[in-house]
Design a protein around this motif. Structure first.
Motif, PDB file in Angstrom:
ATOM      1  N   PHE A   1     -11.174  -4.712   0.923  1.00 13.22           N
ATOM      2  CA  PHE A   1     -10.440  -3.461   1.075  1.00 13.22           C
ATOM      3  C   PHE A   1     -11.371  -2.253   1.022  1.00 13.22           C
ATOM      4  O   PHE A   1     -10.934  -1.150   0.704  1.00 13.22           O
ATOM      5  CB  PHE A   1      -9.354  -3.361   0.004  1.00 13.22           C
ATOM      6  CG  PHE A   1      -8.195  -4.289   0.238  1.00 13.22           C
ATOM      7  CD1 PHE A   1      -7.108  -3.886   0.979  1.00 13.22           C
ATOM      8  CD2 PHE A   1      -8.213  -5.580  -0.264  1.00 13.22           C
ATOM      9  CE1 PHE A   1      -6.040  -4.733   1.215  1.00 13.22           C
ATOM     10  CE2 PHE A   1      -7.160  -6.442  -0.045  1.00 13.22           C
ATOM     11  CZ  PHE A   1      -6.068  -6.019   0.698  1.00 13.22           C
ATOM     12  N   LYS A   2     -12.618  -2.453   1.335  1.00 16.21           N
ATOM     13  CA  LYS A   2     -13.559  -1.336   1.391  1.00 16.21           C
ATOM     14  C   LYS A   2     -13.050  -0.288   2.376  1.00 16.21           C
ATOM     15  O   LYS A   2     -12.557  -0.619   3.458  1.00 16.21           O
ATOM     16  CB  LYS A   2     -14.939  -1.834   1.811  1.00 16.21           C
ATOM     17  CG  LYS A   2     -16.004  -0.755   1.808  1.00 16.21           C
ATOM     18  CD  LYS A   2     -17.347  -1.297   2.267  1.00 16.21           C
ATOM     19  CE  LYS A   2     -18.401  -0.204   2.293  1.00 16.21           C
ATOM     20  NZ  LYS A   2     -19.708  -0.702   2.783  1.00 16.21           N
ATOM     21  N   ASP A   3     -13.141   0.965   1.999  1.00 13.26           N
ATOM     22  CA  ASP A   3     -12.697   2.105   2.809  1.00 13.26           C
ATOM     23  C   ASP A   3     -11.176   2.220   2.891  1.00 13.26           C
ATOM     24  O   ASP A   3     -10.663   3.006   3.685  1.00 13.26           O
ATOM     25  CB  ASP A   3     -13.277   2.053   4.232  1.00 13.26           C
ATOM     26  CG  ASP A   3     -14.787   2.118   4.241  1.00 13.26           C
ATOM     27  OD1 ASP A   3     -15.344   2.812   3.370  1.00 13.26           O
ATOM     28  OD2 ASP A   3     -15.409   1.467   5.098  1.00 13.26           O
ATOM     29  N   GLN A   4     -10.445   1.453   2.072  1.00 10.44           N
ATOM     30  CA  GLN A   4      -8.994   1.575   2.016  1.00 10.44           C
ATOM     31  C   GLN A   4      -8.592   2.402   0.801  1.00 10.44           C
ATOM     32  O   GLN A   4      -9.249   2.359  -0.249  1.00 10.44           O
ATOM     33  CB  GLN A   4      -8.338   0.203   1.943  1.00 10.44           C
ATOM     34  CG  GLN A   4      -8.651  -0.712   3.116  1.00 10.44           C
ATOM     35  CD  GLN A   4      -8.142  -0.153   4.430  1.00 10.44           C
ATOM     36  OE1 GLN A   4      -6.959   0.166   4.566  1.00 10.44           O
ATOM     37  NE2 GLN A   4      -9.033  -0.018   5.399  1.00 10.44           N
ATOM     38  N   VAL A   5      -7.513   3.154   0.953  1.00 12.61           N
ATOM     39  CA  VAL A   5      -6.987   3.969  -0.141  1.00 12.61           C
ATOM     40  C   VAL A   5      -5.514   3.628  -0.324  1.00 12.61           C
ATOM     41  O   VAL A   5      -4.736   3.680   0.632  1.00 12.61           O
ATOM     42  CB  VAL A   5      -7.138   5.475   0.152  1.00 12.61           C
ATOM     43  CG1 VAL A   5      -6.496   6.300  -0.958  1.00 12.61           C
ATOM     44  CG2 VAL A   5      -8.609   5.844   0.321  1.00 12.61           C
ATOM     45  N   ALA A   6      -5.151   3.277  -1.548  1.00  9.87           N
ATOM     46  CA  ALA A   6      -3.792   2.804  -1.815  1.00  9.87           C
ATOM     47  C   ALA A   6      -3.118   3.612  -2.911  1.00  9.87           C
ATOM     48  O   ALA A   6      -3.760   4.054  -3.869  1.00  9.87           O
ATOM     49  CB  ALA A   6      -3.821   1.332  -2.216  1.00  9.87           C
ATOM     50  N   ILE A   7      -1.803   3.758  -2.785  1.00  8.85           N
ATOM     51  CA  ILE A   7      -0.935   4.220  -3.861  1.00  8.85           C
ATOM     52  C   ILE A   7      -0.163   3.000  -4.350  1.00  8.85           C
ATOM     53  O   ILE A   7       0.404   2.258  -3.551  1.00  8.85           O
ATOM     54  CB  ILE A   7       0.055   5.298  -3.382  1.00  8.85           C
ATOM     55  CG1 ILE A   7      -0.670   6.595  -3.030  1.00  8.85           C
ATOM     56  CG2 ILE A   7       1.126   5.561  -4.444  1.00  8.85           C
ATOM     57  CD1 ILE A   7       0.227   7.626  -2.376  1.00  8.85           C
ATOM     58  N   VAL A   8      -0.135   2.801  -5.673  1.00  2.48           N
ATOM     59  CA  VAL A   8       0.679   1.735  -6.260  1.00  2.48           C
ATOM     60  C   VAL A   8       1.547   2.363  -7.345  1.00  2.48           C
ATOM     61  O   VAL A   8       1.024   2.888  -8.336  1.00  2.48           O
ATOM     62  CB  VAL A   8      -0.182   0.610  -6.865  1.00  2.48           C
ATOM     63  CG1 VAL A   8       0.725  -0.532  -7.341  1.00  2.48           C
ATOM     64  CG2 VAL A   8      -1.210   0.092  -5.865  1.00  2.48           C
TER      65      VAL A   8
END
Length: 255
Positions: free
Chosen positions: A6-13
């Motif tokens: 998930f490199k370069d991914q941005v998540a909201i949890v």
């Protein structure tokens, strides 16, 4: 998931102070994502974020009500401000309020709908707007439940909302696929968390009636979630994965 998947991914949890949400946030972070971690409790949010950052990850805490429309937009804005973009939104926050249908109070009904449906719907909406603006593609995931598939005593309102989330995932395929946004859901069955382990008989009961001989762990559920928001699942959308050790195949009552 492999390291840096998930490199370069941005998540909201959302709802990630403990339990399934925390494990999802942790596993995403360990796999290379930057994560905005939300919970209603400021204490749980801060503690959870500290635990993940202690592993060498990049996790930003933001406490608040995931059902509130202004706060939902704030989460998106803060994620972008902190990490430069948003590519994954996981609507994990939810509330379970048991009650006999014939006596179920309107206040409980509204609380369940507000968080489980309104919060999930508008997180998906606001996150999708940001992803579309970026022209980056992305993933939305809703947290459903086996109670959206099988009747469960005293959970009529809750089960209704969880079934609704699976239909929402299907409906959004039509609207979001042109922007390369996948929308899926995961439906956990009985799962060992801090909350469920407060019930002394929970693990024994669900071990007895689950075909695989045990309830799920938070890792079991997080594995399914990470797959559906990963590059390996970029042609899977509008789907639901049940993580219940086979319980819905037999539906033995815990009562």
């Amino acid at each position: 998931m492999t390291a840096n998947n998930f490199k370069d991914q941005v998540a909201i949890v959302t709802g990630a102070g403990q339990g399934i949400g925390f494990e999802i946030a942790k596993q995403l972070s360990l796999a290379g994502a930057c994560v905005l971690l939300n919970d209603l409790s400021e204490e749980l949010t801060a503690q959870a974020s500290d635990k993940i950052n202690a592993l060498g990850c990049n996790c930003y805490p933001l406490a608040g009500n995931a059902a509130d429309l202004d706060f939902i937009q704030q989460m998106v804005d803060v994620a972008v401000r902190q990490f430069g973009k948003l590519t994954i939104a996981i609507a994990n926050a939810g509330i379970t309020l048991f009650g006999d249908f014939l006596d179920y109070p309107a206040e409980s009904f509204q609380s369940v709908l507000n968080l489980n449906l309104q919060g999930s719907f508008f997180l998906a909406q606001r996150a999708s707007r940001q992803i579309i603006q970026q022209k980056s593609g992305g993933s939305i995931l809703f947290m459903s439940s086996v109670t959206g598939h099988q009747a469960h005593k005293h959970l009529a309102a809750y089960g209704m909302t969880k079934a609704g989330l699976e239909m929402l995932a299907k409906s959004l395929v039509v609207e979001l696929s042109p922007y390369q946004i996948t929308v899926n859901s995961v439906a956990p069955g009985a799962t060992l968390t801090e909350r469920t382990m407060e019930d002394a008989g929970y693990q024994d009961t669900w071990s007895r009636i689950t075909p695989m001989g045990r309830p799920a762990t938070v890792q079991d559920v997080a594995n399914a979630v990470l797959f559906l928001v990963s590059p390996q699942a970029n042609h899977i959308t509008g789907q639901n994965i049940i993580v219940d050790g086979g319980w819905t195949a037999v539906s033995t009552s815990p009562y």
